[in-house]
Design an enzyme around this catalytic site. Structure first.
Site, short mmCIF file in Angstrom:
data_model
loop_
_atom_site.label_atom_id
_atom_site.label_comp_id
_atom_site.label_asym_id
_atom_site.label_seq_id
_atom_site.Cartn_x
_atom_site.Cartn_y
_atom_site.Cartn_z
N GLY A 154 6.91 3.71 -2.59
CA GLY A 154 8.31 3.34 -2.41
C GLY A 154 8.47 2.25 -1.37
O GLY A 154 7.54 1.93 -0.63
N GLY A 156 11.64 0.11 1.33
CA GLY A 156 12.96 0.14 1.93
C GLY A 156 13.35 1.44 2.61
O GLY A 156 14.53 1.73 2.73
N SER A 157 12.36 2.23 3.04
CA SER A 157 12.62 3.52 3.71
C SER A 157 13.28 4.55 2.81
O SER A 157 13.84 5.54 3.30
CB SER A 157 13.48 3.32 4.98
OG SER A 157 12.82 2.52 5.92
N GLY A 159 13.72 7.71 0.98
CA GLY A 159 13.12 9.04 1.06
C GLY A 159 12.34 9.30 2.33
O GLY A 159 11.72 10.36 2.47
N ARG A 278 3.62 -8.19 0.71
CA ARG A 278 4.67 -9.16 0.35
C ARG A 278 5.38 -9.58 1.64
O ARG A 278 5.12 -9.07 2.72
CB ARG A 278 5.67 -8.57 -0.64
CG ARG A 278 6.09 -7.13 -0.38
CD ARG A 278 7.17 -6.96 0.64
NE ARG A 278 7.50 -5.55 0.86
CZ ARG A 278 8.17 -5.10 1.90
NH1 ARG A 278 8.54 -5.92 2.86
NH2 ARG A 278 8.43 -3.82 2.04
#
Length: 421
Positions: A154, A156-157, A159, A278
């Site tokens: 995942g 963008g933080s 979860g 990225r």
């Protein structure tokens, strides 16, 4: 025949800069997306976008083959980590420069990444992989609380949460198992909570370009609040972070194009929290303000086989603060015009429009705006940024109460919310 740059999906922060940088290099940018309308800069129709199933490699190959009959495809890339391994596959298929898809895939699996780094002696937090509530409880007992729980895959933080006691651990475990979208079976990473200042190293190829100091909003969430370039580090601290960064690239088989590595400076020194294959969202703009290096343009040059130029042209301090709402509801209005008029403020951007529903999720999707400032010194930049944020205001009307709630809890507009409270 016009030269085209194929962009696989986009991002809120870096998508438009990639499109504009491609145009500045004389390329025709074409974004392939499962839903182009999700990106505001594409929705207006100013830039070419094609709807295609971006989770289907075969469909992407067919679409790129079709475009080859119209354009000379100079390169294929993406600002979106979730599709960067697919970019590598496409580049290999069409014999274009690109990242190694196998290295990207193993890096995006947080457990595999952790294991490879730990086995090579790179400092990382203690960790365990869990598949159910019993596994999580056992892992947290071994590691100790507080501990961090996060999905194995995942960005963008999403979860990610700090669990400070047994109740928070059980509650977030249940949330992840029942509410989180898993590609296959649940895989939860249970990690030691490494404590200390947070830093992010921005790398192109094997060169560390810049290191930022980063701050989060209030716990137990990990929503980035502020970035500052350059980080206030001693020469020795900078070198230690840079050395560990390059070790990460070697262990993970990275080193082609951009990488962003996150650290905590603990009693052990720099400890790697995450390696992202990225560019970090929003960082390229700050790096350009601080050093005069346009990472997006230089990345595209690499993608199309041209020589890049990473020389620093000046030295400033640049910082950004995200705007995060303090409640859910309907956004009545938001205004940053007074902040934008301040000397030293380079950008005040709002991501949402009036009458939009605000439902906080506890990750990067909560951002409703951003303020960017720059000056010759850290203290001056911090002061400008804080003044600007204090001048940003908004009003949110809470959602109507549920039928079983007290009638007295009628909705009412909030007070004007200055800054990022």
């Amino acid at each position: 025949m016009a030269r085209a740059l194929i962009l696989l999906e986009g991002t809120t922060a870096n998508g438009l800069p990639y499109v504009r940088a491609a145009q500045s290099l004389g390329l025709h940018p074409i974004t392939l997306s499962a839903d182009p309308a999700q990106y505001d800069y594409l929705e207006a129709g100013k830039y070419e976008a094609i709807r295609v199933d971006t989770s289907n490699l075969g469909a992407l190959i067919l679409e790129c083959s079709r475009l080859q009959a119209i354009y000379a495809i100079a390169g294929i890339t993406s600002a979106n980590e979730s599709f960067y391994a697919t970019v590598g596959d496409l580049c290999r298929h069409f014999h274009l420069p690109g990242p190694d898809p196998t290295s990207i895939e193993q890096c995006c699996d947080k457990y595999v990444q952790r294991k490879l780094l730990a086995d090579a002696g790179v400092p990382v937090p203690a960790y365990h992989l869990a598949a159910n509530a019993k596994d999580v409880e056992h892992a947290a007992t071994e590691i100790g609380l507080p501990a961090v729980l996060k999905p194995d895959v995942g960005v963008g933080s999403i979860g990610v949460q700090l669990c400070r006691n047994a109740d928070e651990l059980a509650e977030h475990t249940t949330h992840l198992l029942e509410k989180h979208t898993w590609r296959t079976s649940p895989k939860i990473l249970v990690e030691e909570f490494a404590q200390g200042p947070y830093y992010c190293a921005n790398i192109m190829g094997y060169e560390v370009i810049a290191i930022a100091a980063a701050e989060f909003g209030p716990p137990p969430l990990f929503v980035f609040r502020e970035y500052t370039f350059p980080a206030p580090l001693t020469d020795d601290e900078y070198k230690r972070i840079a050395d560990v960064s390059l070790s990460c690239l070697q262990v993970l088989g990275l080193g082609w194009g951009p990488t962003n590595i996150e650290f905590r400076w603990t009693k052990r020194g720099p400890v790697v929290i995450e390696v992202n294959p990225r560019m970090a969202g929003g960082d390229p703009q700050l790096i350009q303000l601080a050093y005069g290096v346009d990472l997006v343009t230089e990345h595209i040059k690499l993608v199309i086989g041209e020589e890049w130029d990473l020389r620093k042209r000046h030295s400033q301090t640049a910082a950004s603060r995200t705007i995060v709402p303090d409640r859910d509801g309907i956004l009545d209005w938001i205004d940053g015009s007074r902040a934008a008029a301040l000397p030293g403020v380079l950008q005040v951007e709002m991501y949402v429009k009036p009458e939009s529903p605000i439902v906080r999720k506890g990750d990067y999707r909560d951002y409703i705006g951003r303020v960017v400032a720059s000056s010759p010194s850290l203290a001056q930049t911090k002061a400008i940024l804080q003044h600007a944020v204090d001048l940003v205001g908004w009003s949110i009307t809470p959602f109507p109460p549920l039928a079983n709630e007290e009638k007295s809890a009628a909705p009412h507009p909030t007070e004007i919310a200055p800054g990022n409270r």
